[in-house]
Structure formats: structure tokens, C-alpha cells
Design an enzyme around this catalytic site. Structure first.
Site, PDB file in Angstrom:
ATOM      1  N   ARG A  90      56.995  17.964  65.776  1.00  0.00           N
ATOM      2  CA  ARG A  90      56.135  18.554  66.805  1.00  0.00           C
ATOM      3  C   ARG A  90      56.761  18.284  68.170  1.00  0.00           C
ATOM      4  NH1 ARG A  90      50.992  15.602  64.365  1.00  0.00           N
ATOM      5  NH2 ARG A  90      52.660  14.098  64.345  1.00  0.00           N
ATOM      6  N   SER A 128      46.697  14.963  61.647  1.00  0.00           N
ATOM      7  CA  SER A 128      45.592  14.563  60.763  1.00  0.00           C
ATOM      8  C   SER A 128      44.728  13.524  61.457  1.00  0.00           C
ATOM      9  CB  SER A 128      46.138  13.972  59.463  1.00  0.00           C
ATOM     10  OG  SER A 128      46.891  14.926  58.772  1.00  0.00           O
TER      11      SER A 128
END
Ligand code: PNS
Length: 161
Positions: A90, A128
Site C-alpha cells: 500500500r 483489516s
């Protein structure tokens, strides 16, 4: 036959993970999605629950097999004939952690390559951990995780849709 693995703790699987699974599965003959316990993280879902959720989401991706394993990732890879480890990247914040693991895995198993795939821009902020935090306070996680995962999160936190 070029076999790859996308390992992770997937607690739970997010749309960002699904993006990497779908895109990377097109680059290999077979892709294992491998759920590992990460001792640095306190899990919300059991490994079995995570595997069931990911299997459900991957049922239409023909060359993906979802499984779990324990111990060293490179041992799992060698057992399954895996030559490539896929990792999603990311932001810069992922780089240090991922780079360390890639170098350690290379030291342990020089014949196995780690390949980094850039996360699609809409998922750059998604993790998450953040999803769990938002869901735990009753925030909306629709569009961040698949609908069946959203339902499981809501039931873990005893909320109804
Ligand atoms: O989704 P995560 O939590 O970032 O995934 C981390 C994971 C599961 C890929 C990592 O902890 C791992 O590879 N675990 C297996 C044990 C192992 O091989 N550890 C040494 C890594 S260099």
C-alpha cells in the site's frame, strides 16, 4: 506450471486483499491464498473462520486454492512447489515491514522470489485492523469488505445489519 502464494493473516479478508487475489491470480497458473497466524497480532477470527470466508469469496476464481498453514512460510512454499510469494504494497509505511520479511525469506529460501503488487488506489488506506476498529465502534464497513464478511463482523460485535 508457475505456482504462487499470497500469504497473510487476513483477519478478516478485505476488498483490498480481494483486489490483489484477483489481479495476481491472472499472472500465475495457480495461486494459493495461505492464512497464517501472525503472533504479533491478536486475532478476531479463528484461522478456520478466515479460511471459510476467503473460500466463499474466491469460489469463482478458478486457479485459486485457499488453505492455512503453520510454521515458516518458506517451508509451506517448498512443500507446495511455490516459486513466487505475492505481497500487496500500500503506502511507504508497508515497505519497511515487507522488505524485512522479503529479505529474510530470501535468506531462508533463495530459490523463492517475493513479488510486490501495488494495491489499487481506492484501497491504499484500507487494512483489516482499521476495518475491525471501525466495526467494533459500530461504523459502516460496507464497500471495505465483502458483504458476507461485513455480516460476520457485525455478528462478532453483536450488531445487526
Ligand atoms: O497479513 P500479515 O499479518 O502482514 O501477514 C504476515 C505473514 C503471515 C505473511 C507473516 O507473519 C509470515 O510469513 N508468517 C509465517 C511465519 C514465517 O515464515 N515468519 C518469518 C517471516 S520472514
Amino acid at each position: 506450471m508457475l505456482i504462487a502464494a499470497y500469504p497473510g493473516s487476513f483477519d478478516p479478508i478485505t476488498n483490498g486483499h480481494m483486489d490483489i487475489i484477483k489481479r495476481s491470480s491472472r499472472c500465475f497458473d495457480k495461486l494459493y491464498v495461505a492464512v497464517f497466524e501472525n503472533p504479533a497480532k491478536a486475532p478476531l477470527f479463528t484461522v478456520e473462520e478466515r479460511v471459510v470466508m476467503i473460500r466463499e469469496e474466491c469460489k469463482d476464481v478458478p486457479n485459486v486454492e485457499v488453505t492455512s498453514s503453520q510454521g515458516l512460510l518458506v517451508n509451506f512454499a517448498r512443500e507446495k512447489g511455490i516459486r513466487v510469494l505475492v505481497k500487496g504494497l500500500r503506502a511507504v509505511s508497508d515497505f519497511d515491514y515487507e522488505f524485512k520479511m522479503a529479505l529474510m525469506n530470501k535468506k531462508l529460501a533463495p530459490e523463492i522470489e517475493t513479488l510486490f503488487m501495488m494495491t489499487s488506489s481506492e484501497y491504499l488506506y484500507l487494512s483489516s485492523s482499521l476495518v475491525k476498529e471501525v466495526a467494533s465502534y459500530g461504523g459502516c464497513v460496507r464497500d471495505l469488505v465483502p458483504p458476507s464478511v461485513e455480516r460476520k463482523l457485525l455478528s462478532k460485535f453483536q450488531r445487526s445489519v
